[in-house]
Design a protein around this motif. Structure first.
Motif, PDB file in Angstrom:
ATOM      1  N   ARG A  93      12.341  81.023  20.800  1.00 57.56           N
ATOM      2  CA  ARG A  93      13.631  80.700  20.162  1.00 57.56           C
ATOM      3  C   ARG A  93      13.637  79.269  19.648  1.00 57.56           C
ATOM      4  O   ARG A  93      14.174  78.992  18.576  1.00 57.56           O
ATOM      5  N   ARG A  94      13.026  78.344  20.403  1.00 58.51           N
ATOM      6  CA  ARG A  94      12.975  76.953  19.967  1.00 58.51           C
ATOM      7  C   ARG A  94      12.161  76.825  18.681  1.00 58.51           C
ATOM      8  O   ARG A  94      12.533  76.090  17.754  1.00 58.51           O
ATOM      9  N   ALA A  95      11.031  77.551  18.596  1.00 59.82           N
ATOM     10  CA  ALA A  95      10.210  77.516  17.382  1.00 59.82           C
ATOM     11  C   ALA A  95      10.965  78.108  16.198  1.00 59.82           C
ATOM     12  O   ALA A  95      10.923  77.573  15.078  1.00 59.82           O
ATOM     13  N   LEU A  96      11.656  79.218  16.426  1.00 64.21           N
ATOM     14  CA  LEU A  96      12.415  79.852  15.344  1.00 64.21           C
ATOM     15  C   LEU A  96      13.521  78.932  14.835  1.00 64.21           C
ATOM     16  O   LEU A  96      13.682  78.756  13.620  1.00 64.21           O
ATOM     17  N   HIS A  97      14.261  78.334  15.748  1.00 62.74           N
ATOM     18  CA  HIS A  97      15.349  77.435  15.332  1.00 62.74           C
ATOM     19  C   HIS A  97      14.803  76.196  14.636  1.00 62.74           C
ATOM     20  O   HIS A  97      15.442  75.663  13.719  1.00 62.74           O
ATOM     21  N   ARG A  98      13.618  75.754  15.047  1.00 58.71           N
ATOM     22  CA  ARG A  98      13.011  74.605  14.381  1.00 58.71           C
ATOM     23  C   ARG A  98      12.696  74.938  12.919  1.00 58.71           C
ATOM     24  O   ARG A  98      12.939  74.124  12.010  1.00 58.71           O
ATOM     25  N   CYS A  99      12.168  76.116  12.693  1.00 60.43           N
ATOM     26  CA  CYS A  99      11.836  76.514  11.325  1.00 60.43           C
ATOM     27  C   CYS A  99      13.093  76.673  10.478  1.00 60.43           C
ATOM     28  O   CYS A  99      13.156  76.197   9.335  1.00 60.43           O
ATOM     29  N   VAL A 100      14.102  77.328  11.022  1.00 65.75           N
ATOM     30  CA  VAL A 100      15.347  77.526  10.280  1.00 65.75           C
ATOM     31  C   VAL A 100      16.002  76.191   9.962  1.00 65.75           C
ATOM     32  O   VAL A 100      16.435  75.931   8.822  1.00 65.75           O
ATOM     33  N   GLY A 101      16.084  75.308  10.962  1.00 62.83           N
ATOM     34  CA  GLY A 101      16.696  74.004  10.735  1.00 62.83           C
ATOM     35  C   GLY A 101      15.941  73.173   9.710  1.00 62.83           C
ATOM     36  O   GLY A 101      16.552  72.456   8.910  1.00 62.83           O
ATOM     37  N   THR A 102      14.607  73.276   9.711  1.00 65.83           N
ATOM     38  CA  THR A 102      13.817  72.533   8.733  1.00 65.83           C
ATOM     39  C   THR A 102      14.091  73.030   7.321  1.00 65.83           C
ATOM     40  O   THR A 102      14.258  72.235   6.378  1.00 65.83           O
ATOM     41  N   VAL A 103      14.141  74.341   7.143  1.00 61.39           N
ATOM     42  CA  VAL A 103      14.413  74.896   5.815  1.00 61.39           C
ATOM     43  C   VAL A 103      15.784  74.447   5.314  1.00 61.39           C
ATOM     44  O   VAL A 103      15.928  73.996   4.164  1.00 61.39           O
ATOM     45  N   VAL A 104      16.796  74.532   6.159  1.00 60.85           N
ATOM     46  CA  VAL A 104      18.147  74.137   5.749  1.00 60.85           C
ATOM     47  C   VAL A 104      18.202  72.633   5.490  1.00 60.85           C
ATOM     48  O   VAL A 104      18.823  72.177   4.516  1.00 60.85           O
ATOM     49  N   GLY A 105      17.552  71.843   6.339  1.00 61.36           N
ATOM     50  CA  GLY A 105      17.543  70.400   6.142  1.00 61.36           C
ATOM     51  C   GLY A 105      16.855  69.996   4.853  1.00 61.36           C
ATOM     52  O   GLY A 105      17.340  69.103   4.131  1.00 61.36           O
ATOM     53  N   VAL A 106      15.728  70.635   4.538  1.00 62.85           N
ATOM     54  CA  VAL A 106      15.022  70.344   3.291  1.00 62.85           C
ATOM     55  C   VAL A 106      15.893  70.708   2.094  1.00 62.85           C
ATOM     56  O   VAL A 106      15.981  69.956   1.107  1.00 62.85           O
ATOM     57  N   ALA A 107      16.552  71.867   2.172  1.00 58.72           N
ATOM     58  CA  ALA A 107      17.422  72.269   1.066  1.00 58.72           C
ATOM     59  C   ALA A 107      18.578  71.294   0.891  1.00 58.72           C
ATOM     60  O   ALA A 107      18.941  70.930  -0.239  1.00 58.72           O
ATOM     61  N   ALA A 108      19.149  70.840   2.002  1.00 64.26           N
ATOM     62  CA  ALA A 108      20.286  69.922   1.922  1.00 64.26           C
ATOM     63  C   ALA A 108      19.882  68.578   1.330  1.00 64.26           C
ATOM     64  O   ALA A 108      20.552  68.049   0.430  1.00 64.26           O
ATOM     65  N   ILE A 109      18.777  68.019   1.797  1.00 61.95           N
ATOM     66  CA  ILE A 109      18.379  66.709   1.284  1.00 61.95           C
ATOM     67  C   ILE A 109      17.838  66.823  -0.140  1.00 61.95           C
ATOM     68  O   ILE A 109      17.954  65.888  -0.939  1.00 61.95           O
ATOM     69  N   GLY A 110      17.288  67.983  -0.490  1.00 58.64           N
ATOM     70  CA  GLY A 110      16.879  68.197  -1.875  1.00 58.64           C
ATOM     71  C   GLY A 110      18.061  68.203  -2.819  1.00 58.64           C
ATOM     72  O   GLY A 110      18.001  67.642  -3.923  1.00 58.64           O
ATOM     73  N   ALA A 111      19.159  68.805  -2.373  1.00 56.63           N
ATOM     74  CA  ALA A 111      20.373  68.805  -3.192  1.00 56.63           C
ATOM     75  C   ALA A 111      20.927  67.396  -3.341  1.00 56.63           C
ATOM     76  O   ALA A 111      21.392  67.002  -4.422  1.00 56.63           O
ATOM     77  N   VAL A 112      20.859  66.609  -2.270  1.00 55.65           N
ATOM     78  CA  VAL A 112      21.329  65.220  -2.354  1.00 55.65           C
ATOM     79  C   VAL A 112      20.473  64.429  -3.330  1.00 55.65           C
ATOM     80  O   VAL A 112      20.980  63.621  -4.124  1.00 55.65           O
ATOM     81  N   ALA A 113      19.154  64.648  -3.290  1.00 52.12           N
ATOM     82  CA  ALA A 113      18.238  63.913  -4.170  1.00 52.12           C
ATOM     83  C   ALA A 113      18.515  64.195  -5.639  1.00 52.12           C
ATOM     84  O   ALA A 113      18.278  63.342  -6.506  1.00 52.12           O
ATOM     85  N   LEU A 114      19.017  65.387  -5.950  1.00 54.14           N
ATOM     86  CA  LEU A 114      19.351  65.709  -7.334  1.00 54.14           C
ATOM     87  C   LEU A 114      20.584  64.953  -7.811  1.00 54.14           C
ATOM     88  O   LEU A 114      20.772  64.741  -9.005  1.00 54.14           O
ATOM     89  N   LEU A 115      21.419  64.554  -6.849  1.00 58.15           N
ATOM     90  CA  LEU A 115      22.668  63.888  -7.212  1.00 58.15           C
ATOM     91  C   LEU A 115      22.539  62.381  -7.284  1.00 58.15           C
ATOM     92  O   LEU A 115      23.182  61.739  -8.123  1.00 58.15           O
ATOM     93  N   THR A 116      21.748  61.805  -6.395  1.00 57.69           N
ATOM     94  CA  THR A 116      21.671  60.337  -6.357  1.00 57.69           C
ATOM     95  C   THR A 116      20.365  59.879  -5.740  1.00 57.69           C
ATOM     96  O   THR A 116      19.787  60.577  -4.907  1.00 57.69           O
ATOM     97  N   GLN A 117      19.927  58.691  -6.178  1.00 56.93           N
ATOM     98  CA  GLN A 117      18.797  58.008  -5.556  1.00 56.93           C
ATOM     99  C   GLN A 117      19.197  56.592  -5.151  1.00 56.93           C
ATOM    100  O   GLN A 117      18.330  55.779  -4.816  1.00 56.93           O
ATOM    101  N   ASP A 118      20.484  56.310  -5.167  1.00 58.01           N
ATOM    102  CA  ASP A 118      20.972  54.995  -4.788  1.00 58.01           C
ATOM    103  C   ASP A 118      20.723  54.764  -3.299  1.00 58.01           C
ATOM    104  O   ASP A 118      21.032  55.632  -2.459  1.00 58.01           O
ATOM    105  N   THR A 119      20.183  53.596  -2.966  1.00 53.78           N
ATOM    106  CA  THR A 119      19.805  53.305  -1.580  1.00 53.78           C
ATOM    107  C   THR A 119      20.999  53.351  -0.644  1.00 53.78           C
ATOM    108  O   THR A 119      20.939  53.948   0.443  1.00 53.78           O
ATOM    109  N   TYR A 120      22.105  52.747  -1.047  1.00 56.20           N
ATOM    110  CA  TYR A 120      23.278  52.715  -0.176  1.00 56.20           C
ATOM    111  C   TYR A 120      23.888  54.110  -0.023  1.00 56.20           C
ATOM    112  O   TYR A 120      24.408  54.447   1.058  1.00 56.20           O
ATOM    113  N   ALA A 121      23.828  54.901  -1.072  1.00 57.50           N
ATOM    114  CA  ALA A 121      24.304  56.279  -0.965  1.00 57.50           C
ATOM    115  C   ALA A 121      23.437  57.063   0.023  1.00 57.50           C
ATOM    116  O   ALA A 121      23.937  57.872   0.817  1.00 57.50           O
TER     117      ALA A 121
END
Length: 589
Positions: free
Chosen positions: A385-413
């Motif tokens: 279960r820990r391995a499965l949740h790690r994979c799911v969380g990584t996929v969601v985290g990558v998608a979330a930060i990828g969406a942020v990167a499309l919006l801004t690259q400002d350091t303070y943001a």
């Protein structure tokens, strides 16, 4: 419901009415860890902001990593426990970082790999020895992975010092409230016991009585753990009178739980005047600011359980004289063979991950061994279960930060994004591992970006996480598939022994000793039930048949309930006491 319910006079009422929507919303909001989320946001954003303003970006990122790991180990346990855990985390991680950095600077191709394997052996050897040791062992390995994967300019001691500073930041934020609410955790844990006791009395005579008694046991177990340092043998009385009040409230809570168990065993619906006794006791023993002490309601002592409750009410108004210590029983620990096996398997997983990383990525190949260090923690729960949740969380985290990167690259943001995902991670630590992994993944991507790594890492990090999880699962289930099964059997055996010891000794010991035996038995039974649930979540070969731990634990709980009732004079169920004991022995055999 216990068999004692059969043949009782009186009509069984229905369970308590479900809470309304507004109450449910308030309960969810009350359980939201707002303070922890704020700590996570501040601890992760502050070092980065200082680094950007001063130009020490690399060291600020290392400090942010220390704070990140600290957020992952933040909790609501007593302040002293947090301090010990954070100091062990910081010292182990800093030592590992220094070792990894020295290995990286040596320039020898095999130095990093050897350092990682040695750290895995050391970390695995200590990880099964308790919570603090487990945290230290894991972060020793994590420190080596970062130190050997991220080159840091300047003297070798700068990076370990920065990492330790980041851990100290979250330590200060987590433990600072001790200055103005020193005994808040103890008081909150005790209030939870009295609320659970009131709810259990309201459930008397209903099908929910057994679950209510278990919830009461869980809250009392937590209060016992929180109060443990005040109950140490030979401890001198605290000069602070508030601590004495807490000790009185705890010891009365133990006696109250005994009376409540007897009333649940008697299986009769109780009037409102009885069900509100625990709440009134809490208001008298643990009053809020400016609170008044309400009068305890009259309890008509016409049954053994009600007589016991009346005695507890009388004790609440009397000077406490029983100072017998109730020690927190230590759960059975894994033997040397289990420590050695886990250490070797962790080292094998780290070695395989490091070799794959060198082939696939070359420099900065820390993600694979780092993921192994996070995932392969059988003492933290089911590995699959820990391995499965790690994979799911990584996929969601990558998608979330990828969406942020499309919006801004400002350091303070991006620093603001780190604060947001740091808060999310702090919430996930308390509610769901996949949610915590989502926050951690997003934060790490921002940290890597601040280090100037411009490689496209979104897809590789998802594949790395999946590969590391696969390595752990293949090695673990090929060599040690029954680790949780053995642990569940050992803890069930220990809990059953504690229950039988409570049954055999309760007639001949003092009331204080009887309560200590009872607390030990119920605590170990609750721990055994949790361990059994973890073992059942672990996948196994087709047709696998696991022992029926839950049936054994339930029989032992019924035995303890019957012994408690008999000890307080409820002799109507004495016959069932003997049959429950025989059933428990038969389950063990």
């Amino acid at each position: 419901m216990t068999p004692a319910a059969h043949g009782r006079r009186g009509r069984a009422r229905k369970g308590p009415a479900p809470a309304g929507p507004r109450r449910a919303v308030r309960a969810r909001f009350a359980s939201f860890p707002l303070a922890a989320a704020l700590r996570g946001a501040v601890a992760l954003a502050a070092p980065l902001l200082v680094g950007v303003l001063t130009g020490w970006v690399t060291l600020s990122v290392i400090a942010g990593i220390g704070a990140l790991w600290g957020v992952g180990q933040d909790g609501s346990d007593p302040y002293r426990s947090r301090v010990r855990r954070f100091l062990a985390l910081g010292a182990a991680a800093a030592a590992g970082l220094a070792a990894g950095e020295v290995a990286l600077r040596s320039g020898h191709p095999a130095a990093v790999t050897v350092c990682l394997v040695v750290a895995a052996l050391l970390g695995g050897a200590v990880s099964l020895r308790g919570r603090v040791a487990s945290v230290a062992g894991m972060h020793l390995l994590l420190g080596v992975t970062i130190g050997s994967g991220i080159p840091v300019p300047g003297p070798w001691w700068h990076a370990p010092l920065a990492l330790f500073t980041g851990v100290l930041l979250i330590l200060v934020l987590s433990a600072a409230p001790w200055l103005w609410r020193r005994n808040h955790d103890e008081r909150a844990a005790l209030l939870a016991v009295y609320r659970a006791a009131s709810a259990a009395l309201a459930a008397a005579g209903t099908p929910g009585a057994t679950d209510a008694r278990r919830r009461l046991t869980d809250t009392l177990d937590n209060a016992h753990q929180v109060m443990a340092r005040h109950l140490a043998p030979g401890r001198r009385p605290e000069p602070d009178p508030r601590v004495g009040d807490l000790l009185t409230a705890f010891r009365l809570a133990v006696r109250l739980a005994e009376a409540v168990t007897t009333l649940l065993w008697e299986a009769r619906p109780l009037p409102a005047a009885v069900t509100r006794v625990p709440s009134v006791m809490a208001a008298r023993l643990l009053p809020g600011r400016g609170g008044t002490a309400p009068a305890l309601p009259d309890v008509e002592p016409d049954t053994p359980g009600l007589r016991a409750l009346a005695h507890v009410c009388a004790a609440a108004d009397a000077e406490w004289t029983d100072d017998a210590a109730l020690h927190v029983p230590a759960p059975p620990r894994a033997g040397r063979s289990a420590h050695l096996r886990y250490a070797v398997l962790l080292a094998v997983c780290v070695l395989a991950a490091q070799l794959c990383a060198e082939v696939m990525h070359g420099p900065r190949s820390y993600w694979l061994p780092m993921t192994v260090a996070f995932v392969y923690k059988p003492d933290f729960g089911p590995v699959f279960r820990r391995a499965l949740h790690r994979c799911v969380g990584t996929v969601v985290g990558v998608a979330a930060i990828g969406a942020v990167a499309l919006l801004t690259q400002d350091t303070y943001a991006l620093i603001g994004v780190v604060a947001l995902f740091g808060a999310l991670m702090a919430v996930g630590v308390r509610h769901h591992y996949a949610l915590a992994t989502t926050g951690l993944t997003a934060v790490v991507f921002v940290l890597v970006d601040l280090l100037g790594d411009d490689r496209a890492l979104y897809v590789p990090r998802i594949l790395d996480t999946a590969l590391a999880a696969a390595i752990v699962l293949v090695v673990h289930f090929a060599v040690w598939p029954d680790s949780l099964t053995h642990r569940a059997s050992a803890r069930t055996e220990a809990a059953l022994d504690a229950a039988l010891r409570y049954r055999d000794l309760s007639p001949v010991v003092t009331p204080a000793q009887r309560q200590a035996l009872r607390r030990t038995a119920y605590r170990q039974l609750a721990e055994a039930r949790r361990t059994a649930a973890h073992a059942r979540r672990e996948p196994g070969p087709p047709g696998r048949r696991l022992p029926d731990w839950e049936e054994t634990i339930t029989a032992a709980e019924q035995l303890c309930d019957a012994v408690t009732a008999r000890s307080l004079g409820a002799t109507a169920s004495a016959a069932h006491t003997a049959s429950a004991g025989s059933s428990a022995r038969a389950k063990r055999e």
